[in-house]
Enzyme design. Structure first.
Site, short mmCIF file in Angstrom:
data_model
loop_
_atom_site.label_atom_id
_atom_site.label_comp_id
_atom_site.label_asym_id
_atom_site.label_seq_id
_atom_site.Cartn_x
_atom_site.Cartn_y
_atom_site.Cartn_z
N GLU A 158 -9.67 -44.36 17.03
CA GLU A 158 -11.00 -43.75 17.00
C GLU A 158 -12.11 -44.70 17.46
O GLU A 158 -13.01 -45.04 16.68
CB GLU A 158 -11.30 -43.21 15.60
CG GLU A 158 -10.25 -42.23 15.12
CD GLU A 158 -10.70 -41.37 13.93
OE1 GLU A 158 -11.74 -41.66 13.34
OE2 GLU A 158 -9.99 -40.40 13.63
N GLU A 365 -3.44 -38.00 13.74
CA GLU A 365 -4.03 -37.79 12.41
C GLU A 365 -4.48 -36.34 12.31
O GLU A 365 -5.07 -35.81 13.26
CB GLU A 365 -5.29 -38.63 12.16
CG GLU A 365 -5.05 -40.05 11.80
CD GLU A 365 -6.35 -40.80 11.50
OE1 GLU A 365 -7.34 -40.18 11.02
OE2 GLU A 365 -6.37 -42.00 11.76
C1 FCB Z 1 -10.33 -40.76 10.39
C2 FCB Z 1 -9.86 -42.17 10.17
C3 FCB Z 1 -8.96 -42.34 8.99
C4 FCB Z 1 -9.41 -41.49 7.82
C5 FCB Z 1 -9.62 -40.07 8.26
C6 FCB Z 1 -10.01 -39.14 7.14
O1 FCB Z 1 -11.56 -40.78 11.04
O2 FCB Z 1 -9.20 -42.67 11.30
O3 FCB Z 1 -8.91 -43.70 8.66
O4 FCB Z 1 -10.52 -42.05 7.25
O5 FCB Z 1 -10.58 -40.01 9.26
#
Ligand code: FCB
Length: 467
Positions: A158, A365
């Site tokens: 990110e 994620e």
């Molecule tokens: C993302 C992050 C991760 C976690 C999630 C909820 O932005 O990469 O570390 O905090 O959100």
């Protein structure tokens, strides 16, 4: 009921700072410093994964996950950020990777999940071009130690968040509040990606190489032209600024022109922050384009560069929202994967493929925060999370059936953990953690995932008695 296709990987993700705890020998990171200054929850113990890692590996084996995405703490391996390698720190990841492989779980390793060693921040951090070289040296240490065993290497997590929340909004470590600084940092993070990806292609022959940007699609709040225009700008500011250079398309011209006009950043190659040849360096061959996806956002003219969630975070949410205030939109993930499939196919990096084959997409994620805890019988009934994960994996499989080249979905997160500035209040885990004792309890969502993995099909979410 969809089956998990052959070769499709379903697993879970975490990051070092959020679960490990300090443990022996780890150097200070920008997040230690930032959270100490704010007061409140910090990462000194977190989930104490650094001592409980075997138990956590056993939990993953119990769930039957195909792959586990974790990040390496740079400051555990190189406590001063450069120079001296900690044998103890490196040994921790060496044992972790072996422990995963022994249990038949594929290791997906993130090199940088925001936890820069404070020693490097003191030398200018990601604001300086030197950071690219520091990151390359750190990557080389890990490639040398683990290059024979890691399945997928993700260079950056990110970069939008690290650059924008960390250097423009002052919300995340290290707390910078300057637009130019944030775009400079973004450029160095992207360069770091490109240089690390090239190095790994040579030095980590067992692994595939990728990156895990967060993508937050925006849609026009109304069909008024100013909102349509705002949504397009939001997409450029939030998503394309990262995806396009990574895929060899350069910085998007519309956003670059606006930044130049505002006098905040010159994205043209020259003798400023962006040097001759930089965009070619960023456009390194990759095998995997990761996507971190949580929600989509309605964008109106007042929110052209505003990523704030639709609702304030907290426990009191209407149906359809998680406790982060994020709207639940699985169809947004399906549409995004289809769009990204097209973008990859139309891009130089996507067309060329990576060192180990054509570029594939992976959801690196995706998950939801609700604070359900153990009931009197000790069981954690988190039916909303089960439904969320079911619907999002289903959306991914639907996108794949419609042609998107996606073959992995990693749930955020394996464990309840330290949600950055929101501390232990936001719980994303498939496994509940009692932060006073460290006790782990597999939630109903985790048991459901285990059933899905055992049967290799997306069993319906509605069976709370499943064991
Ligand atoms: C993302 C992050 C991760 C976690 C999630 C909820 O932005 O990469 O570390 O905090 O959100």
């Amino acid at each position: 009921m969809r089956a998990l296709p052959d070769g499709f990987l379903l697993g879970a993700a975490t990051s070092a700072f959020q679960i490990e705890g300090l443990g022996p020998g780890r150097g200070e990171t920008i997040w230690d410093r930032f959270l100490a200054a704010r007061g409140g929850d910090d990462g000194r113990v977190a989930c104490d994964h650094v001592t409980r890692w075997r138990e956590d590996l056993d939990l993953m084996a119990e769930l039957g996950v195909d792959a586990y995405r974790f990040s390496v703490s740079w400051a555990r391996v190189l406590p001063e950020g450069t120079g001296r390698v900690s044998a103890e720190g490196l040994g921790f990841y060496d044992r972790l990777v072996d422990g995963l492989l022994e249990r038949g779980i594929r290791p997906w390793l993130t090199l940088y999940h925001w936890d820069l060693p404070q020693a490097l921040e003191d030398r200018g951090g990601w604001r300086t071009r030197d950071a690219v070289g520091w990151f390359a040296d750190y990557t080389a240490v890990l490639a040398d130690a683990l290059g024979d065993r890691v399945d997928v290497w993700l260079t950056q997590n990110e970069p939008w968040v690290a650059a924008t929340l960390g250097h423009r909004e002052g919300e995340f470590a290290p707390g910078g509040t300057d637009v130019t600084e944030s775009l400079t940092v973004a450029h160095h993070l992207l360069l770091g990606h490109g240089i690390a990806a090239r190095l790994l292609a040579d030095d980590a022959p067992a692994g595939r190489v990728g990156v895990a940007p967060d993508v937050r699609p925006g849609f026009p709040a109304t069909d008024r032209p100013e909102d349509v225009d705002a949504a397009r700008h939001f997409d450029g500011f939030r998503n394309r600024w990262y995806l396009h250079p990574i895929l060899g398309l350069g910085y998007p011209e519309d956003v670059a022109a606006e930044y130049l006009e505002r006098g905040v950043f010159d994205a043209a190659e020259g003798d400023g922050v962006v040097r001759e040849g930089d965009l070619a360096l960023i456009a390194a061959p990759i095998d995997v384009l990761g996507v971190n996806y949580y929600t989509t956002l309605p964008v109106d003219a007042a929110r052209r560069e505003d990523d704030a969630p639709e609702r304030p975070e907290g426990r009191d949410q209407p149906p359809g929202y998680t406790e982060m205030g994020w709207a639940i939109r699985p169809e947004g993930l399906r549409d995004l994967l289809l769009d990204l499939g097209d973008l990859v196919a139309d891009s130089p990096v996507g067309r060329a493929g990576g060192p180990r084959g054509p570029v594939r997409l992976a959801v690196t994620e995706n998950g939801a925060s609700w604070s359900d805890g153990p009931g009197p019988d000790g069981r954690v009934r988190d039916a909303r999370r089960t439904r969320y994960v079911h619907d999002h994996v289903d959306a991914v499989l639907a996108a794949r059936e419609a042609g998107a080249p996606v073959d992995a979905h990693l749930v955020w997160s394996l464990l309840d953990n330290l949600e950055w500035t929101q501390g232990f209040a936001q719980r994303f885990g498939l496994v509940h953690v009692d932060f006073a004792t460290g006790t782990r309890t597999v939630k109903d969502s985790g048991r459901w995932l285990a059933a899905v993995l055992a049967e290799r099909r997306l069993v319906p979410p509605g069976d709370p008695e499943r064991d």
